[in-house]
Design an enzyme around this catalytic site. Structure first.
Site, PDB file in Angstrom:
ATOM      1  N   HIS A  71       0.089 -11.367   1.639  1.00 44.66           N
ATOM      2  CA  HIS A  71       0.721 -11.659   2.930  1.00 44.66           C
ATOM      3  C   HIS A  71       0.865 -13.148   3.201  1.00 44.66           C
ATOM      4  O   HIS A  71       1.387 -13.539   4.250  1.00 44.66           O
ATOM      5  CB  HIS A  71      -0.104 -11.008   4.056  1.00 44.66           C
ATOM      6  CG  HIS A  71      -0.582  -9.626   3.708  1.00 44.66           C
ATOM      7  ND1 HIS A  71       0.288  -8.570   3.530  1.00 44.66           N
ATOM      8  CD2 HIS A  71      -1.827  -9.119   3.456  1.00 44.66           C
ATOM      9  CE1 HIS A  71      -0.402  -7.488   3.202  1.00 44.66           C
ATOM     10  NE2 HIS A  71      -1.685  -7.794   3.149  1.00 44.66           N
ATOM     11  N   HIS A 129      -1.064  -1.504  -3.844  1.00 43.96           N
ATOM     12  CA  HIS A 129      -2.072  -1.612  -2.780  1.00 43.96           C
ATOM     13  C   HIS A 129      -2.782  -0.277  -2.663  1.00 43.96           C
ATOM     14  O   HIS A 129      -2.137   0.771  -2.667  1.00 43.96           O
ATOM     15  CB  HIS A 129      -1.434  -1.965  -1.432  1.00 43.96           C
ATOM     16  CG  HIS A 129      -0.751  -3.287  -1.492  1.00 43.96           C
ATOM     17  ND1 HIS A 129      -1.445  -4.471  -1.492  1.00 43.96           N
ATOM     18  CD2 HIS A 129       0.552  -3.609  -1.625  1.00 43.96           C
ATOM     19  CE1 HIS A 129      -0.588  -5.457  -1.607  1.00 43.96           C
ATOM     20  NE2 HIS A 129       0.639  -4.973  -1.702  1.00 43.96           N
ATOM     21  N   GLU A 183       3.871  -4.010  -7.873  1.00 47.16           N
ATOM     22  CA  GLU A 183       2.905  -4.344  -6.812  1.00 47.16           C
ATOM     23  C   GLU A 183       2.124  -3.081  -6.441  1.00 47.16           C
ATOM     24  O   GLU A 183       2.725  -2.013  -6.280  1.00 47.16           O
ATOM     25  CB  GLU A 183       3.685  -4.855  -5.595  1.00 47.16           C
ATOM     26  CG  GLU A 183       2.827  -5.189  -4.392  1.00 47.16           C
ATOM     27  CD  GLU A 183       3.679  -5.687  -3.218  1.00 47.16           C
ATOM     28  OE1 GLU A 183       4.935  -5.710  -3.310  1.00 47.16           O
ATOM     29  OE2 GLU A 183       3.071  -6.027  -2.176  1.00 47.16           O
ATOM     30  N   ARG A 186     -16.825  -2.308   0.676  1.00 46.78           N
ATOM     31  CA  ARG A 186     -15.933  -2.973   1.599  1.00 46.78           C
ATOM     32  C   ARG A 186     -15.092  -1.961   2.378  1.00 46.78           C
ATOM     33  O   ARG A 186     -14.360  -1.181   1.761  1.00 46.78           O
ATOM     34  CB  ARG A 186     -15.020  -3.850   0.742  1.00 46.78           C
ATOM     35  CG  ARG A 186     -13.914  -4.471   1.454  1.00 46.78           C
ATOM     36  CD  ARG A 186     -12.956  -5.166   0.525  1.00 46.78           C
ATOM     37  NE  ARG A 186     -11.952  -5.772   1.366  1.00 46.78           N
ATOM     38  CZ  ARG A 186     -10.717  -5.999   1.031  1.00 46.78           C
ATOM     39  NH1 ARG A 186     -10.302  -5.735  -0.186  1.00 46.78           N
ATOM     40  NH2 ARG A 186      -9.887  -6.520   1.895  1.00 46.78           N
ATOM     41  N   ALA A 225      -5.252  -9.973   0.043  1.00 45.51           N
ATOM     42  CA  ALA A 225      -4.794 -10.710   1.231  1.00 45.51           C
ATOM     43  C   ALA A 225      -3.729 -11.761   0.892  1.00 45.51           C
ATOM     44  O   ALA A 225      -2.902 -12.107   1.740  1.00 45.51           O
ATOM     45  CB  ALA A 225      -5.981 -11.359   1.933  1.00 45.51           C
ATOM     46  N   ARG A 255      -0.705  -0.386   8.739  1.00 48.66           N
ATOM     47  CA  ARG A 255      -1.942  -1.027   9.201  1.00 48.66           C
ATOM     48  C   ARG A 255      -1.561  -2.127  10.206  1.00 48.66           C
ATOM     49  O   ARG A 255      -0.556  -2.008  10.890  1.00 48.66           O
ATOM     50  CB  ARG A 255      -2.719  -1.569   7.999  1.00 48.66           C
ATOM     51  CG  ARG A 255      -3.219  -0.436   7.072  1.00 48.66           C
ATOM     52  CD  ARG A 255      -4.058  -0.963   5.929  1.00 48.66           C
ATOM     53  NE  ARG A 255      -5.244  -1.671   6.415  1.00 48.66           N
ATOM     54  CZ  ARG A 255      -6.043  -2.398   5.629  1.00 48.66           C
ATOM     55  NH1 ARG A 255      -5.788  -2.489   4.325  1.00 48.66           N
ATOM     56  NH2 ARG A 255      -7.089  -3.024   6.131  1.00 48.66           N
ATOM     57  N   ASN A 284      -2.249  -6.442  -7.567  1.00 44.69           N
ATOM     58  CA  ASN A 284      -2.705  -6.213  -6.206  1.00 44.69           C
ATOM     59  C   ASN A 284      -3.249  -7.562  -5.740  1.00 44.69           C
ATOM     60  O   ASN A 284      -4.401  -7.908  -6.030  1.00 44.69           O
ATOM     61  CB  ASN A 284      -3.785  -5.135  -6.143  1.00 44.69           C
ATOM     62  CG  ASN A 284      -4.237  -4.879  -4.708  1.00 44.69           C
ATOM     63  OD1 ASN A 284      -3.855  -5.603  -3.783  1.00 44.69           O
ATOM     64  ND2 ASN A 284      -5.060  -3.844  -4.516  1.00 44.69           N
ATOM     65  N   TYR A 293     -10.816   1.852   2.173  1.00 45.44           N
ATOM     66  CA  TYR A 293     -10.647   1.762   0.719  1.00 45.44           C
ATOM     67  C   TYR A 293     -11.444   2.805  -0.062  1.00 45.44           C
ATOM     68  O   TYR A 293     -11.270   2.914  -1.285  1.00 45.44           O
ATOM     69  CB  TYR A 293     -11.040   0.347   0.247  1.00 45.44           C
ATOM     70  CG  TYR A 293     -10.192  -0.739   0.877  1.00 45.44           C
ATOM     71  CD1 TYR A 293      -8.827  -0.812   0.606  1.00 45.44           C
ATOM     72  CD2 TYR A 293     -10.734  -1.669   1.762  1.00 45.44           C
ATOM     73  CE1 TYR A 293      -8.028  -1.786   1.192  1.00 45.44           C
ATOM     74  CE2 TYR A 293      -9.952  -2.651   2.349  1.00 45.44           C
ATOM     75  CZ  TYR A 293      -8.606  -2.703   2.068  1.00 45.44           C
ATOM     76  OH  TYR A 293      -7.816  -3.664   2.645  1.00 45.44           O
ATOM     77  N   PRO A 303      -8.410 -11.296  -4.050  1.00 50.24           N
ATOM     78  CA  PRO A 303      -9.689 -11.517  -3.371  1.00 50.24           C
ATOM     79  C   PRO A 303     -10.288 -10.276  -2.705  1.00 50.24           C
ATOM     80  O   PRO A 303      -9.562  -9.452  -2.146  1.00 50.24           O
ATOM     81  CB  PRO A 303      -9.363 -12.580  -2.309  1.00 50.24           C
ATOM     82  CG  PRO A 303      -7.891 -12.529  -2.152  1.00 50.24           C
ATOM     83  CD  PRO A 303      -7.338 -12.109  -3.476  1.00 50.24           C
ATOM     84  N   ASN A 304     -11.592 -10.220  -2.809  1.00 46.51           N
ATOM     85  CA  ASN A 304     -12.430  -9.188  -2.174  1.00 46.51           C
ATOM     86  C   ASN A 304     -12.333  -7.815  -2.843  1.00 46.51           C
ATOM     87  O   ASN A 304     -13.057  -6.898  -2.461  1.00 46.51           O
ATOM     88  CB  ASN A 304     -12.125  -9.073  -0.677  1.00 46.51           C
ATOM     89  CG  ASN A 304     -12.364 -10.384   0.051  1.00 46.51           C
ATOM     90  OD1 ASN A 304     -13.442 -10.960  -0.072  1.00 46.51           O
ATOM     91  ND2 ASN A 304     -11.367 -10.876   0.769  1.00 46.51           N
TER      92      ASN A 304
END
Ligand code: DQA
Length: 141
Positions: free
Chosen positions: A81, A101, A99, A19, A78, A108, A75, A24, A11-12
């Site tokens: 998590h 990111h 994985e 964003r 959100a 963070r 990836n 990013y 998502p996003n």
């Protein structure tokens, strides 16, 4: 038979470029797809590059990959998590899972430090931006 790699984005990530640019950067999902596509041509594998804002859709794609003897680069954004459901789907998958990111989630907010995906991932690349996707592909060769 040509090797197949699924790259699944959560998502996003369709909003990359607009964003939280300070985190990013300006890279868009299309930039990422284009560079991955280029590498797929030079390494001669079939790339299936996907993005969805829906957890259910991501799970469906993992199920699809199960039937194709592929590897997965994910990836989960959100959902990284929160999603035991994506983790469970990945646990059924027999191929390798990498994985990725864009940002360094370990440096963070606390709620980003834990990753369900890491419980299944064979390898993790984080904090390298777009390059992390390319490193993930190279790792699979
Ligand atoms: C992300 C990190 C996640 O914590 C966040 O929710 C994202 C993007 C990354 O690529 O850095 O959406 O997965």
């Amino acid at each position: 038979m040509k090797k197949i790699i699924y790259i699944i984005n959560g998502p996003n990530l369709n909003l990359l470029g607009k964003r939280e640019v300070s985190i990013y950067g300006n890279t868009t999902i299309h930039d990422i797809e284009r560079e991955c596509k280029q590498l797929s041509l030079s390494l001669n594998f079939e790339l299936i590059f996907l993005q969805s804002n829906s957890e259910a859709q991501i799970i469906e794609w993992v199920h699809q990959a199960i039937n194709k003897e592929s590897d997965i680069i994910i990836n989960a954004a959100a959902y990284t998590h929160t999603s035991i459901a994506i983790l469970d789907a990945l646990k059924v998958f027999k191929g390798r899972v990498v994985e990725v990111h864009l940002s360094d989630i370990k440096n963070r907010e606390d709620f980003r430090k834990f990753s369900y995906i890491s419980l299944r991932a064979d390898k993790v690349f984080m904090g390298e931006g777009l390059k992390g996707y390319l490193s993930a592909i190279k790792y699979l060769f």
